[in-house]
Enzyme design. Structure first.
Site, PDB file in Angstrom:
ATOM      1  N   HIS A  29       0.928  -1.119  -0.078  1.00  0.00           N
ATOM      2  CA  HIS A  29      -0.033   0.366  -0.013  1.00  0.00           C
ATOM      3  C   HIS A  29       1.005   1.330  -0.272  1.00  0.00           C
ATOM      4  CE1 HIS A  29      -3.691   2.237   1.285  1.00  0.00           C
ATOM      5  NE2 HIS A  29      -3.132   3.300   1.208  1.00  0.00           N
ATOM      6  N   GLU A  30       2.030   1.196   0.427  1.00  0.00           N
ATOM      7  CA  GLU A  30       2.638   2.656   1.087  1.00  0.00           C
ATOM      8  C   GLU A  30       3.971   2.653  -0.542  1.00  0.00           C
ATOM      9  OE1 GLU A  30       1.512   4.617   3.106  1.00  0.00           O
ATOM     10  OE2 GLU A  30       0.796   3.545   4.695  1.00  0.00           O
ATOM     11  N   HIS A  85       1.509   4.196  -2.907  1.00  0.00           N
ATOM     12  CA  HIS A  85       1.953   5.293  -2.978  1.00  0.00           C
ATOM     13  C   HIS A  85       3.482   6.363  -3.423  1.00  0.00           C
ATOM     14  CE1 HIS A  85      -1.734   7.006  -1.063  1.00  0.00           C
ATOM     15  NE2 HIS A  85      -1.639   6.336  -0.020  1.00  0.00           N
ATOM     16  N   HIS A 114       4.043   6.553  -6.741  1.00  0.00           N
ATOM     17  CA  HIS A 114       3.174   7.246  -7.777  1.00  0.00           C
ATOM     18  C   HIS A 114       3.559   8.534  -7.302  1.00  0.00           C
ATOM     19  CE1 HIS A 114      -1.783   8.918  -8.028  1.00  0.00           C
ATOM     20  NE2 HIS A 114      -0.983   9.848  -8.639  1.00  0.00           N
TER      21      HIS A 114
END
Length: 453
Positions: free
Chosen positions: A252-253, A256, A259
């Site tokens: 998940h992290e 980020h 991105h």
């Protein structure tokens, strides 16, 4: 347990940090211990933060009024996908309707299981839910969390995350020997061909005084030809074996992080990095979580001490187990989102009563009487009225996965996703990013199917 030796007084000291709190909540079969630690954590920063939060909410109400908005939620959502506080409220009602029936069924199972250990238990509390879900996953689906953990050695996981992400994003990670804020930090240049796209720093293990959660932190915006995109991942994972939920957090992290880097080739800082509408910002990272549930993905790096890859049938059992309890976890998120919204919208001065009410109508899992969790609800400062973002983004994330119809390791789909969703940063509206990738606007159908299990 090795990190918590018995003291001279014969006792073991536990903190309210997540690194202590979560293992106790999942594994301690002493219910009184789970409840005591939950109460301590639920009262962090109370009563000190009562006056501060009241002032914060008051100033936000004044600011919204001065700027001509009905509420702070209307102000905050102006320019976001939701567009208004009323739309946030109606969206949360949709989440309520979608998750209600399944969560009631799951709750009854949890309560029956709790009564096997606590005969007179009349309710499942937040101190019971993680423990009961872990126990039921083992008993009903033959998923032993410690057996699963044996396949996730941190160093192998790190290599796996880097290799999979490199393939999906068409990049290379080049290890660097550069100064950082701590000797534990590992740094990498992110390259494609001969060009540097950015630099990442991984600060992944707990230590005294460190931020004790998991997050991606922006360091420098990527401006084409002028500034190299730079960001850091700060987590608190063990140096040895990891739990599967920690692997999920890692992906998940890292979503980020990528991105931030991939959207770092713009001429204007306003468009650089994770500059999309805030209620879309979690979608790419939530989507990447799906990779940790795929046997083909996991078997590229998840091996036990003898080198045997994680069995496919175990991954399938993990998937079946994950479907149970999903609706209840969504109801918890619904409670957080309603507290976040209504503390900013309603003229409610009794913070404890308002918080208790919105959790009570959102989830059957009971909060602990007399607790004041709002006092340390950090998202009230950063997300304000917009904690709904997590579920809004999840609706989109579940739909984006339909673009990987030929599997999660499909390079063609990954390339289209990178170009249409990640690299544009904030240069296009989020709805247009989704339409460009899917060929249509996003739908809630995939989210509903996911909730139904």
């Amino acid at each position: 347990m090795k990190a918590h030796p018995v003291g001279d007084d014969g006792r073991v000291a536990l903190s309210t940090d997540a690194t202590d709190f979560m293992p106790v909540q999942r594994y301690a079969n002493d219910r009184e211990l789970r409840i005591r630690l939950s109460k301590e954590r639920a009262d962090l920063a109370w009563p000190d933060n009562d006056a501060i939060l009241e002032e914060l909410l008051g100033v936000r109400r004044q600011r919204a009024e001065i700027l001509g908005y009905g509420t702070w939620a209307d102000y905050e959502t102006d320019g976001r996908m939701a567009g208004s506080g009323d739309r946030v409220s109606s969206f949360l009602d949709e989440v309520d309707a979608a998750s209600g029936p399944a969560s009631e069924r799951e709750y009854r199972v949890l309560l029956d299981r709790l009564r096997e250990e606590e005969l007179d238990a009349d309710a499942v509390t937040i101190a019971d839910q993680p423990y009961l879900l872990r126990a039921l996953h083992a008993e009903r689906f033959d998923v032993d969390a410690q057996k699963v953990r044996s396949y996730f050695d941190y160093e192998k996981v790190l290599r796996g995350v880097l290799e999979i992400t490199a393939m999906l994003c068409d990049v290379d990670f080049i290890a660097l020997d550069v100064p950082a804020w701590h000797e534990d930090v590992r740094s990498f240049d992110v390259k494609r061909g001969g060009s540097r796209l950015g630099r990442i720093h991984l600060d992944m293990h707990p230590r005294e005084g460190k931020f004790n959660h998991a997050a991606c932190f922006h360091i420098a915006p990527g401006i084409r030809g002028r500034i190299l995109a730079e960001a850091a991942l700060v987590c608190n994972f063990p140096t040895g074996l990891m739990e599967h939920r920690q692997l999920q957090t890692f992906f998940h992290e890292f979503g980020h992080l990528m991105h931030e880097i991939l959207a770092g080739q713009h001429d204007w800082v306003e468009f650089a990095g994770i500059a999309t509408e805030w209620d879309f910002s979690e979608a790419p990272s939530q989507m990447l979580e799906e990779w940790v549930w795929d046997a083909d993905v996991l078997r590229t790096f998840a091996t036990d001490a003898s080198g045997e890859p994680i069995p496919r049938d175990l991954v399938e059992r993990m998937n079946r187990a994950d479907r149970f309890g999903r609706a209840l976890l969504v109801r918890t998120q619904l409670g957080h989102a309603r507290v976040s919204l209504h503390l900013h919208v309603d003229d409610q001065r009794d913070l404890a009563a308002a918080t208790a009410h919105w959790y009570e109508v959102s989830t059957p899992v009971a909060r602990l009487n007399g607790s004041h969790s709002y006092a340390a609800f950090g998202h009230l400062t950063s997300y304000g009225a917009c904690y709904y973002t997590y579920q809004w983004s999840l609706v989109i994330a579940r739909d984006l996965l339909s673009g990987f119809a030929d599997g999660l390791l499909d390079r063609e789909a990954a390339t289209r996703y990178r170009r249409e969703v990640l690299e544009p940063g904030g240069s296009r509206d989020a709805a247009d990013l989704v339409s460009a990738f899917l060929g249509r606007g996003f739908s809630v159908d995939a989210y509903r199917a996911w909730l139904d299990g």
